[in-house]
Design a protein around this motif. Sequence first.
Motif, short mmCIF file in Angstrom:
data_model
loop_
_atom_site.label_atom_id
_atom_site.label_comp_id
_atom_site.label_asym_id
_atom_site.label_seq_id
_atom_site.Cartn_x
_atom_site.Cartn_y
_atom_site.Cartn_z
N LYS A 130 29.67 50.04 54.78
CA LYS A 130 30.85 50.02 53.90
C LYS A 130 32.02 50.78 54.54
CE LYS A 130 32.69 51.87 49.59
NZ LYS A 130 32.41 52.53 48.29
N GLU A 178 26.24 46.51 44.26
CA GLU A 178 26.67 45.34 45.02
C GLU A 178 26.64 45.62 46.53
OE1 GLU A 178 30.34 42.06 44.83
OE2 GLU A 178 30.35 43.85 43.55
N ASP A 179 26.90 46.88 46.91
CA ASP A 179 26.86 47.23 48.34
C ASP A 179 25.43 47.18 48.86
OD1 ASP A 179 29.59 47.72 48.17
OD2 ASP A 179 29.30 49.83 47.64
N GLN A 184 39.16 45.09 50.22
CA GLN A 184 39.93 45.11 48.97
C GLN A 184 39.06 45.55 47.80
OE1 GLN A 184 41.40 41.09 48.76
NE2 GLN A 184 43.03 41.43 50.28
N ARG A 185 37.81 45.07 47.78
CA ARG A 185 36.90 45.48 46.69
C ARG A 185 36.60 46.96 46.77
NH1 ARG A 185 31.40 46.01 46.26
NH2 ARG A 185 30.88 44.85 48.18
N ALA A 193 39.50 48.91 45.51
CA ALA A 193 39.70 48.74 44.06
C ALA A 193 38.72 49.59 43.27
CB ALA A 193 39.55 47.27 43.69
N GLN A 194 37.57 49.90 43.86
CA GLN A 194 36.55 50.69 43.16
C GLN A 194 36.81 52.19 43.25
OE1 GLN A 194 33.05 49.25 45.14
NE2 GLN A 194 32.85 47.45 43.82
N LYS A 215 38.17 40.89 52.32
CA LYS A 215 37.86 40.84 50.88
C LYS A 215 36.99 42.02 50.47
CE LYS A 215 38.20 35.81 50.40
NZ LYS A 215 37.47 34.55 50.09
N LEU A 216 36.04 42.37 51.33
CA LEU A 216 35.20 43.53 51.04
C LEU A 216 36.05 44.80 51.02
CD1 LEU A 216 32.05 42.77 53.24
CD2 LEU A 216 32.17 42.76 50.75
#
Length: 245
Positions: A165, A204-205, A185-186, A189-190, A182-183
Amino acid sequence: MCDLEDVSHHIQDRVSSIQRMLDLSVSELPQNKMKTLGQELFAIEMLLEEFEKCVGQQKEQLKHLQHLDESFQKNLQDLQHIQNNVPPHMPRKKDPAITEKSVVIQKEASDVQPAETKPSKSVVRMMEFITMSEFEGIPQYMKGRVLYDQLNAAVQSINTAVAAKYKIVNQSVKTLNNVSRKLHQRFKAQETKDTKGQHFIVEEDIQEFTQMKVDKRFQGILNMLRHCHRLRELRGGGITRYVLL
């Protein structure tokens, strides 16, 4: 403990005595000789019983020694197996020469005042493996059927997810492909104000970067890691974040 050799010598002496008595008699034995012969035969009978007793004791001792030898061989095989299969996360004995050299290097480095630098964002916190004493301190109802090696295998999987990550997080967005962007950005956002300066992952990771199943057993493992102060939960926005301590 009986001595078979001594008992055997006694028997031979008695037999020799009877043989001499019979050889010396050219006619019927007198009454007193008959009595002596009977005593000798009785003595031989007692010695034979003692001989059998000694043989039995020697057999028991032999069985006991064979059992000890089998037990020793099994323990030797177990020790050899342990030596050849030491888990990679277990601490190894340090080479005294290397340790001494590292101390000298550290001392020399301490004499040089380095320029003040800011901590690098690329340094990623990793979860420390669970020690055996910590594992034994976990309540049995919490451990269930999870073994020591299985728990540390889960720690390794979590570290794999964390490393993957933050390798993406610490890269420039311009250098990432579409999937990694995309990852990224996620991940951003978290993040919240409470996660600033912290390293965390979400379920999810784990699914994205490892083969570990996120199921009831996984939740039990997280409970054990919280018990051992390896992580804490941070909830918000419908997401449970697992923050490394």
